[in-house]
Design a protein around this motif. Structure first.
Motif, short mmCIF file in Angstrom:
data_model
loop_
_atom_site.label_atom_id
_atom_site.label_comp_id
_atom_site.label_asym_id
_atom_site.label_seq_id
_atom_site.Cartn_x
_atom_site.Cartn_y
_atom_site.Cartn_z
N VAL A 40 0.86 -1.18 0.00
CA VAL A 40 0.00 0.00 0.00
C VAL A 40 0.90 1.23 0.00
N SER A 41 0.34 2.37 -0.38
CA SER A 41 1.17 3.57 -0.44
C SER A 41 1.49 4.12 0.94
N GLY A 42 0.56 3.96 1.87
CA GLY A 42 0.76 4.53 3.20
C GLY A 42 0.54 6.02 3.28
N LEU A 43 0.19 6.66 2.16
CA LEU A 43 0.00 8.12 2.15
C LEU A 43 -1.23 8.51 2.96
N PRO A 44 -1.18 9.62 3.67
CA PRO A 44 -0.15 10.66 3.69
C PRO A 44 1.04 10.39 4.60
N GLY A 45 1.15 9.21 5.15
CA GLY A 45 2.25 8.89 6.04
C GLY A 45 1.76 8.60 7.45
N PRO A 46 2.66 8.14 8.31
CA PRO A 46 2.24 7.73 9.65
C PRO A 46 1.80 8.92 10.50
N SER A 47 1.00 8.61 11.50
CA SER A 47 0.58 9.62 12.47
C SER A 47 0.83 9.06 13.86
N ASP A 48 1.04 9.94 14.82
CA ASP A 48 1.31 9.50 16.18
C ASP A 48 0.01 9.14 16.88
N ALA A 49 -0.02 7.99 17.53
CA ALA A 49 -1.26 7.49 18.12
C ALA A 49 -1.80 8.44 19.18
N TRP A 50 -0.93 8.91 20.07
CA TRP A 50 -1.45 9.68 21.20
C TRP A 50 -1.77 11.13 20.83
N ILE A 51 -1.11 11.66 19.79
CA ILE A 51 -1.54 12.96 19.26
C ILE A 51 -2.92 12.82 18.62
N THR A 52 -3.12 11.76 17.84
CA THR A 52 -4.43 11.51 17.24
C THR A 52 -5.51 11.40 18.31
N LEU A 53 -5.25 10.60 19.33
CA LEU A 53 -6.27 10.37 20.36
C LEU A 53 -6.53 11.63 21.18
N ALA A 54 -5.52 12.49 21.32
CA ALA A 54 -5.76 13.76 22.00
C ALA A 54 -6.77 14.60 21.22
#
Length: 308
Positions: free
Chosen positions: A45-59
């Protein structure tokens, strides 16, 4: 049985996509929104737009939802020092009004560590670090205000920590430990966890893993209850054409999914969930891989969740 939506954002998802899924999760009556904690895509898979941090997302989601629980399945102990991790999780728990469940494991995906400069020690050392992190994080959360926390281990040392901030609950968020290891995992789950999770295994194998944790709990004279849960990839359709379309969208074979996950019509999925319930499964994490298909969530809510 509670049903939770579990996502894999490293495969390709923006915050806006995750927010849409989380809001649908809440609106449709599911119990929780969980995400993986990975920094590198897996597979073709492309993975775009790229990884994100789990705890920043959950915040972010903590402020944009109001009912569902939020958590990780699971945070890697290799990714963060235990003190800063305890601070981050406690803050997200406060931001959500006490709706966080904290899943933590050893970390296993060596390539993501190499890609982002994260040390990846041996499995034995990762288990040692995981246990010390469990001791430190829960110890920090449970230290009374005005007192300090000290810890001296092989890998981490804390001295005169004020053990702040505090999470919303006095004893901290529920702790989830998962995996199917025969010895170390059951002992750690029995000693530290509020929930034990078996990811992506068949019913019989899940039952055997539950049995090992029950035995470890008895050996430790554990008295507090344990939640037993499972994670399964889900692919639901009203008919064979819709099932195949959804399987094709995530690059999986229908027969393989029927064998190894929750795949089929709503009636088929309800029947298989019943088999998980018979072995004591109280909560199932539905791994939803196509995060743009919100109609899939609606079907699961109306024809599976409402039938349980």
């Amino acid at each position: 049985m509670r049903l939770r939506i579990f996502t894999e954002p490293q495969q390709g998802a923006s915050y806006e996509t995750l927010l849409a899924v989380a809001k649908a999760t809440e609106d449709l009556g599911f119990d929780a929104f969980f995400r993986s904690d990975h920094y590198l895509k897996m597979g073709d898979v492309s993975g775009l737009p790229g990884p994100s941090d789990a705890w920043i997302t959950l915040a972010g989601l903590a402020r944009e939802t109001s009912r569902i629980r939020l958590g990780t399945l699971v945070t890697a102990a290799t990714f963060r020092y235990p003190g800063p991790l305890a601070i981050s999780v406690a803050q997200v728990d406060q931001m959500s009004g006490g709706r966080v469940d904290f899943g933590i494991g050893t970390g296993w995906f060596g390539e993501e560590h190499t890609a982002y400069g994260i040390p990846f020690p041996s499995l034995g050392e990762r288990f040692e670090r995981l246990e010390e992190q469990l001791q430190i994080i829960t110890g920090l959360w449970r230290t009374p205000e005005g007192e300090t926390f000290d810890f001296e281990g092989r890998h981490y040392t804390l001295k005169d920590s004020p053990a702040l901030p505090k999470p919303a609950r006095p004893d901290g968020p529920p702790v989830l430990v998962g995996g199917v290891g025969a010895k170390r995992t059951p002992r750690l789950a029995a000693q530290y966890a509020d929930e034990y999770n078996v990811p992506f295994h068949k019913v019989d194998d899940t039952a055997a893993a539950f049995g090992r944790v029950r035995a470890a709990s008895e050996a430790q004279d554990r008295t507090r209850p344990m939640v037993y849960s499972a994670a399964q990839v889900v692919c639901c359709g009203r008919d064979e054409a819709e099932i195949k379309r959804r399987a094709d969208a995530i690059g999986r074979d229908v027969d393989e999914l029927r064998e190894n996950g929750l795949c089929g019509t709503p009636a088929e999925i309800v029947e298989k969930l019943g088999r998980f319930a018979e072995i004591g499964t109280e909560c199932v994490y539905l791994q939803v891989l196509d995060l743009n298909d919100l109609n899939h969530l609606e079907l699961l809510a109306f024809e599976v969740l409402n039938k349980l």
